[in-house]
Write an enzyme that holds these catalytic residues in place. Sequence first.
Site, short mmCIF file in Angstrom:
data_model
loop_
_atom_site.label_atom_id
_atom_site.label_comp_id
_atom_site.label_asym_id
_atom_site.label_seq_id
_atom_site.Cartn_x
_atom_site.Cartn_y
_atom_site.Cartn_z
N LYS A 124 0.95 -1.08 -0.04
CA LYS A 124 -0.04 0.07 0.17
C LYS A 124 1.04 1.22 0.06
CE LYS A 124 -4.42 0.81 -0.10
NZ LYS A 124 -5.62 -0.13 -0.26
N ASP A 164 -6.81 4.06 -4.63
CA ASP A 164 -7.75 4.05 -2.99
C ASP A 164 -8.35 5.25 -2.78
OD1 ASP A 164 -7.68 1.85 -0.88
OD2 ASP A 164 -7.26 3.81 0.13
P1 NDP Z 1 -13.06 7.57 -2.60
O1 NDP Z 1 -11.92 8.57 -2.55
O2 NDP Z 1 -13.55 7.24 -4.04
O3 NDP Z 1 -14.22 7.73 -1.84
C1 NDP Z 1 -14.28 7.76 -0.52
C2 NDP Z 1 -15.27 8.29 -0.10
O4 NDP Z 1 -15.38 7.97 1.25
C3 NDP Z 1 -15.72 9.59 -0.18
O5 NDP Z 1 -16.94 9.88 -0.11
C4 NDP Z 1 -15.03 10.34 1.08
O6 NDP Z 1 -15.70 11.45 1.31
C5 NDP Z 1 -15.54 9.07 2.16
N1 NDP Z 1 -14.26 9.25 3.26
C6 NDP Z 1 -13.07 9.29 3.05
N2 NDP Z 1 -12.24 9.55 4.31
C7 NDP Z 1 -13.33 9.55 5.05
C8 NDP Z 1 -13.17 9.91 6.47
N3 NDP Z 1 -12.08 10.10 7.19
N4 NDP Z 1 -14.34 10.25 7.18
C9 NDP Z 1 -15.81 10.11 6.42
N5 NDP Z 1 -15.55 9.85 5.11
C10 NDP Z 1 -14.75 9.67 4.42
O7 NDP Z 1 -12.35 6.04 -2.10
P2 NDP Z 1 -12.75 4.67 -2.55
O8 NDP Z 1 -14.27 4.30 -2.78
O9 NDP Z 1 -11.79 4.04 -3.43
O10 NDP Z 1 -12.44 4.07 -1.15
C11 NDP Z 1 -13.39 3.82 -0.21
C12 NDP Z 1 -13.07 2.71 0.89
O11 NDP Z 1 -12.77 1.46 0.05
C13 NDP Z 1 -11.52 2.82 1.44
O12 NDP Z 1 -11.54 2.23 2.87
C14 NDP Z 1 -10.92 1.95 0.67
O13 NDP Z 1 -9.47 1.70 1.41
C15 NDP Z 1 -11.70 0.90 0.35
N6 NDP Z 1 -11.15 -0.01 -0.92
C16 NDP Z 1 -11.14 0.54 -2.11
C17 NDP Z 1 -11.09 -0.04 -3.40
C18 NDP Z 1 -10.88 0.51 -4.68
O14 NDP Z 1 -10.64 -0.29 -5.61
N7 NDP Z 1 -10.98 1.53 -4.79
C19 NDP Z 1 -10.75 -1.48 -3.30
C20 NDP Z 1 -11.08 -2.06 -1.82
C21 NDP Z 1 -11.21 -1.14 -0.93
P3 NDP Z 1 -14.93 13.02 0.98
O15 NDP Z 1 -15.67 13.02 -0.35
O16 NDP Z 1 -15.58 14.01 1.76
O17 NDP Z 1 -13.57 12.77 1.36
O1 2IT Z 2 -7.79 -1.98 -0.91
C1 2IT Z 2 -7.66 -2.32 -1.85
O2 2IT Z 2 -7.85 -3.37 -2.33
C2 2IT Z 2 -7.61 -1.60 -3.21
N1 2IT Z 2 -7.48 -0.02 -2.73
C3 2IT Z 2 -7.38 -1.71 -4.55
C4 2IT Z 2 -5.94 -2.39 -4.49
C5 2IT Z 2 -5.73 -2.85 -6.27
O3 2IT Z 2 -4.26 -2.90 -6.24
O4 2IT Z 2 -6.53 -2.65 -7.04
#
Ligand code: NDP
Ligand code: 2IT
Length: 444
Positions: A124, A164
Amino acid sequence: MKANEVLDMLKRRFPNEPEYHQAVSEVLGTIEEVYNEHPEFEKSNLIERLCIPDRIFSFRVTWVDDKGQVRTNMGYRVQHNNAIGPYKGGIRFHASVNLSILKFLAFEQTFKNSLTTLPMGGAKGGSDFSPRGKSNAEIMRFCQAFVTELWRHIGPDTDVPAGDIGVGGREVGYMYGMYKKLARENTGTFTGKGIEFGGSLIRPEATGYGNVYFLLQMLKTKGIDIKDKVVTVSGSGNVAQYTVEKLITLGAKVVTMSDSDGYIYDPDGIDREKLDYIMELKNLYRGRIREYAEKYGVKYVPGARPWGEKCDIAMPSATQNEINGDDARALLANGCFAVSEGANMPSTPEAIDEFLKAKILYAPGKAANAGGVSVSGLEMTQNAQKLSWSSEEVDQKLKDIMANIHEQCLKYGTQEDGYVNYVKGANVAGFMKVAKAMMAQGIL
Ligand code: NDP
Ligand code: 2IT
């Protein structure tokens, strides 16, 4: 060294890293049985080697803002474990990023990637850079500056980053562009790329869709239909958006979404048209979820999370520790019978205890959100083969992988009374594969 001694040792050697300790503690708490069945693990100090990252890079990122002011941020890459394949994991840009958070995420990623059935190790990276309020040009300059340091540590067969929080298609594009220039190669180091330059169809959708596919597998074990079920979702970014999209097509009713400022509650449910509005609001205008409430005349609750709203199913898709013990008790009191985690470690240890005690369907992130990195793995395969698969092919493979992960959880997590402890199932299955691979490759 025994598992609990390892945790104490980590706390002593790496103080002030609570998220890292929390993630390690959750895994060690569930693998004791299989660990004790393998005395050879202790002699080779396997747990300690598995908990401490292989290496960590940290560097200063210097960039220029739109006013001409020079700014600095910290950049990191945690390469946790590559026993089963190249290091693989996302990049997070958020003001809260520090080594504790990245070490927890890289640790989790190692077990998640092990579960996917694909050959990927865990990593990461990220920065304490906050994309909030930054112009497109600032984002581009920051991504370029970040990669001028990162590029020497990554490559198609060594370490493959992705997105992420705060890193989506736009940021991956800017980082990959700079990477190619410096590395003088076109081999797809980075996943989540644009479709025109090596990206995979269904990668943007994969985490959210995958989480819903996993949920369907869990519901099937109880003979429950998703149709008309009321779902609360947190977040409104990549994972939340595609979770909601899939839920809508399956006839579920999603009543909440959120961002870091608050949540909206729409009693009629978010439909396709309203979701399109959210996607445009978040992905194009980079606006706030509050604007949804203003447009559709629904409730907006600032500074709060949606877990007090009545639902059948909760799908946390924002960030770590967003469901605490009180939130979990509120969900259970309102009749929630399934929680499937799109985010990484969204539930605190106290919340997890509540879910397991109540014996509801509870899927930890490392199983339920593994669809994202799985399709990243499929993107790597397509890049290596220099071809691309259709949406249908990728989607089918994603469904198969999520079903396989569910199967592994059943195998290792089914208790004597028939209750499936998905936390234990996912941890034991993920752990055993990495442990065997490490043992076979000698003391490194
Ligand atoms: P994005 O940046 O696209 O979206 C994040 C969302 O969560 C936004 O709505 C953001 O609000 C909100 N958010 C972020 N930080 C906080 C916080 N501290 N408190 C409250 N709300 C918060 O990220 P993703 O959708 O990609 O990621 C969301 C989750 O999914 C994370 O935990 C990530 O690790 C996990 N994840 C992501 C993957 C991927 O492929 N992208 C794969 C597997 C897991 P705001 O707009 O106000 O910042
Ligand atoms: O938390 C996760 O699994 C991710 N943010 C995606 C990682 C990736 O390499 O696609």
